[in-house]
Enzyme design. Structure first.
Site, PDB file in Angstrom:
ATOM      1  N   ASP A 192       0.870  -1.183   0.000  1.00 48.61           N
ATOM      2  CA  ASP A 192       0.000   0.000   0.000  1.00 48.61           C
ATOM      3  C   ASP A 192       0.906   1.232   0.000  1.00 48.61           C
ATOM      4  O   ASP A 192       2.133   1.138   0.128  1.00 48.61           O
ATOM      5  CB  ASP A 192      -0.960  -0.034   1.208  1.00 48.61           C
TER       6      ASP A 192
HETATM    7  C1  GLC Z   1      -4.424   4.268  -0.233  1.00 45.76           C
HETATM    8  C2  GLC Z   1      -5.292   3.110   0.171  1.00 45.76           C
HETATM    9  C3  GLC Z   1      -5.420   2.043  -0.860  1.00 45.76           C
HETATM   10  C4  GLC Z   1      -5.344   2.675  -2.236  1.00 45.76           C
HETATM   11  C5  GLC Z   1      -3.932   3.210  -2.391  1.00 45.76           C
HETATM   12  C6  GLC Z   1      -3.698   3.858  -3.760  1.00 45.76           C
HETATM   13  O1  GLC Z   1      -3.660   4.672   0.852  1.00 45.76           O
HETATM   14  O2  GLC Z   1      -5.000   2.469   1.412  1.00 45.76           O
HETATM   15  O3  GLC Z   1      -6.667   1.365  -0.644  1.00 45.76           O
HETATM   16  O4  GLC Z   1      -5.632   1.713  -3.226  1.00 45.76           O
HETATM   17  O5  GLC Z   1      -3.603   4.140  -1.372  1.00 45.76           O
HETATM   18  O6  GLC Z   1      -4.536   4.952  -3.924  1.00 45.76           O
END
Ligand code: GLC
Length: 738
Positions: A263
């Protein structure tokens, strides 16, 4: 490209190129106006790192994507195309209801169709993979991201997650308008302590395997091509550095061979977690754990080469990761078609097309849950004076928070739609108050909260709304959460609405008892006070582009609500976590002889939620016959199964759809078993007076669980079969498994 050529390409790449393939950066490094979806701290990427990146996120638009892809390919020795990734979780330009609402439809086929439409709109805009489905099981509405999941039940989440993967990916990713799925957030992100975002998760291995992992497994079995690691610690080990979780459980046990993406900056955050001294150690931990792509941090690009030179990291680990990334690009057909389906002409034709709006409309109507109705709904279509009051009476953007591509003008407001659809009544529309206190800081994902009224104006607005209610036949109170009060980094310690919204309801109720509440929210809220002042409550969640039209048709009876809750609404915040599939405990309240002492209960509230999982009313009524079982004894021989049947009759005066639910209880096991578990559901539509028999097949496979030694198996003994309209169904029939 044949796999051998992929291997040859990998062998021919420099280590800088290889490491670059493991970097995923925000589109804004190539564009001025990209949206940020995480903390934008100075990442310190070098020109070299940016040039070699293997994937980008948060950029879209056919034209822009082609420019970006050209820049990336020109700048790389082997001209390797990047994967273009975006969070398209409930729509691109045609916005569907939030996933928590979609789950309430209990209609996986329709969810698949909606996901297919999402993929088509995203694909023509240059997107090649989406960070969806999110299948984190949730039992705590204080956590803002419950809106992104489909709720508290592992079986329903498995069905819905697999349905979305199927909709996005189809049978072949090279097919037109297909995009890759990325299942998230692995694993157990939905259970943060205190419901506080990013907080530690403490789950026993058995609870993790029994309740939290099934939906991820279902998506891997549906052949999702990627998985995202979660931010939090599990058993005090950050998921992004958790070798057991990622290599043993996900890759070995679940046989996942796709790409594992961290993430946003989660690898860098291993330092904040206190398990890594610096970026080098963070990179080593994550790559050893099996994380292929470093999203929005340069731990990999700044450290891996040096770690390998020092002999502190096996180059084989790097090659494996690069090979998986290149294989995914090959599955997407990017070596032959780096733009995939990006097309400016197709964007004009496909985005917001009638077919997609029609599907969204159907899913939106099916996602509504009728929580209360004394008969005031459906509203009369003529001769009435109806006041719509509340912050959502005249609001057009009814979107979930992860709808960065939506345009406010794409949607309509109730004020625009209701008089147009139902012109034979008199209407007035008054916002009455702000959605939140003026000055409340709500921002993110490209939007922010701006109050409609100042403090003084708000008092006048409340007076106007009260006056409008006084002389109306019916008052529809449209209240709820601002979308930025839901989603990521939106945990709340209270589950009540902004006090001025409650004051509005109170003042309206004081002058007119014919109150219908329409609730716009992204999580279960405390509704006890609202329930006392409303003759009907229609839960519409954050309904998307077709929201106003679907609400109008539902309020006036053209659509009959059929949705069922996928997450329990607590009676009090102190009950949290509250969910239906609890253990009986050694002193279950139901078996208790004393009224309050020495049993598992609270002194001040009941154990039961205000509204349970699977609950939802209709404008008609359904009666259930007795459940019959084909056999009284079921053996565990391989292909043994039996039918459980029940007749359902529509005993009301209008056509309606009922979501018939099958629950099973394993009365005794080598470990304590839930009082009941959802094992099946079926949507049936019945005309007034019509009956239909619903049949569920019971197999020994559906009776398996993690036994005392953590073997996944079924055990002999008594099982109880419940078939009903929600999880509080009481009547059952038993059979013996031998
Ligand atoms: C965010 C979220 C994740 C998302 C990613 C990219 O922090 O936790 O669900 O897909 O970043 O945007």
């Amino acid at each position: 490209m044949e796999q051998e050529k992929i291997q040859a390409l990998c062998n021919d790449m420099t280590i800088e190129e290889k490491v670059g393939q493991l970097l995923q950066i925000n589109g804004n490094y190539f564009l001025e106006d990209a949206v940020l979806t995480g903390p934008e701290i100075e990442m310190g990427f070098t020109e070299e790192e940016i040039k070699n990146c293997g994937s980008i996120l948060n950029a879209w638009g056919a034209d822009k994507i082609k420019q970006i892809q050209d820049k990336i390919m020109e700048g790389q020795p082997h001209h390797i195309p990047a994967i273009i990734i975006l969070d398209v979780i409930n729509g691109f330009r045609t916005i569907a209801p939030i996933p928590l609402a979609q789950g309430c439809s209990f209609d996986p086929e329709l969810v698949t169709q909606a996901a297919k439409n999402v993929a088509k709109e995203a694909a023509v805009s240059g997107v090649q993979l989406t960070f969806s489905p999110m299948v984190d099981l949730v039992r705590d509405p204080r956590w803002g991201r419950v809106m992104e999941s489909t709720g508290e039940d592992k079986y329903l989440n498995s069905q819905m997650g697999a349905a979305m993967v199927k909709g996005y990916q189809g049978e072949d990713l090279k097919e037109k308008y297909r995009i890759g799925a990325c299942v998230k957030h692995f694993a157990g992100y939905g259970a943060p302590e205190g419901g506080r975002e990013y907080n530690a998760v403490e789950l026993s291995p058995r609870t993790l395997f029994e309740d939290y992992l099934p939906a991820y497994r279902a998506c891997v079995e549906a052949e999702a091509v990627s998985v995202m690691t979660a931010f939090h610690t599990l058993d005090r080990i950050p998921c992004t550095a958790n070798k057991w979780l990622l290599r043993d459980v996900l890759r070995k046990q679940m046989e996942f061979d796709g790409v594992l993406i961290s993430d946003y900056s989660a690898i860098l955050e291993l330092i904040n977690h206190g398990v890594a001294e610096d970026k080098e150690q963070a990179a080593r931990l994550a790559l050893r754990a099996g994380v292929d792509i470093d999203m929005m941090s340069n731990c990999y690009t700044s450290s891996i080469k040096e770690l390998i030179r020092k002999g502190e990291l096996d180059e084989q680990l790097l090659d494996e990761a690069v090979l998986r990334v290149l294989t995914l690009k090959n599955k997407l057909g990017l070596f032959e078609h780096p733009y995939k389906d990006a097309s400016v002409e197709a964007e004009q034709e496909i985005l917001l097309c009638e077919e997609h709006k029609k599907t969204a409309r159907k899913l939106t109507e099916e996602s509504f849950v009728l929580l209360e109705n004394d008969g005031i709904l459906p509203l009369k279509t003529k001769g009435q004076k109806i006041a719509f009051v509340g912050p959502y009476a005249n609001k057009k953007d009814l979107y979930g928070v992860w709808s960065m591509m939506a345009q406010t003008e794409d949607g309509a407001s109730l004020k625009e739609v209701v008089p147009a659809f139902y012109p034979d009544n008199q209407y007035c529309f008054e916002s009455g108050c702000n959605l939140e206190e003026a000055g409340t800081l709500l921002e993110g994902l490209g939007s922010s909260f701006t109050p409609e009224y100042s403090k003084e104006e708000q008092e006048l607005a409340l007076d106007r709304a009260e006056e409008a209610a006084r002389t109306a036949d019916v008052v529809v109170v449209t209240i709820g959460e601002h979308r930025l009060q839901t989603g990521e980094a939106a945990s709340r310690a209270s589950l009540t609405l902004y006090e001025k919204q409650l004051e509005l309801l109170d003042r309206v109720h004081n002058v007119n008892k014919n109150v219908v509440v329409v609730l716009f929210n992204g999580r279960p809220l405390l509704l006890k006070e609202i329930k006392q002042k409303a003759k009907a409550i229609l839960e519409v969640w954050l309904p998307g582009t077709e929201g106003a039209e679907a609400i109008a048709d539902t309020l006036f009876g053209k659509a009959n609500p059929s949705g069922k809750l996928t997450m329990s609404f607590p009676e009090a915040i102190g009950q949290i976590p509250v969910h239906y599939d609890v253990l009986s405990t050694g002193r279950s309240k139901d078996l208790c002889t004393s009224p309050t002492k020495f049993c598992s209960c609270y002194q001040d509230v009941s154990n039961k939620p205000l509204y349970p999982f699977g609950y939802g009313l209709s404008y008609t009524s359904f009666s259930y016959g007795n459940v019959t079982l084909e056999k009284k004894i079921l053996s565990r021989k391989e292909n043994e199964s039996m039918e459980a049947r029940v007749a359902i009759t529509n005993v009301g005066d209008r056509m309606g759809t009922e979501i018939v639910q099958l629950y099973v209880q394993d009365v005794k096991g080598s470990v304590s078993r839930p009082v009941k578990e959802l094992k099946g559901f079926e949507r049936i539509s019945l005309m007034p007076g019509e009956s239909k028999e619903v049949s569920f097949t019971i197999t020994k496979k559906m009776l398996r669980f993690y036994d005392l030694t953590m073997d996944y198996c079924s055990e002999p003994g008594e099982f109880r079969v419940y078939i009903g309209a929600n999880s509080e169904v009481k009547d059952y029939v038993s059979f013996q498994l031998i």
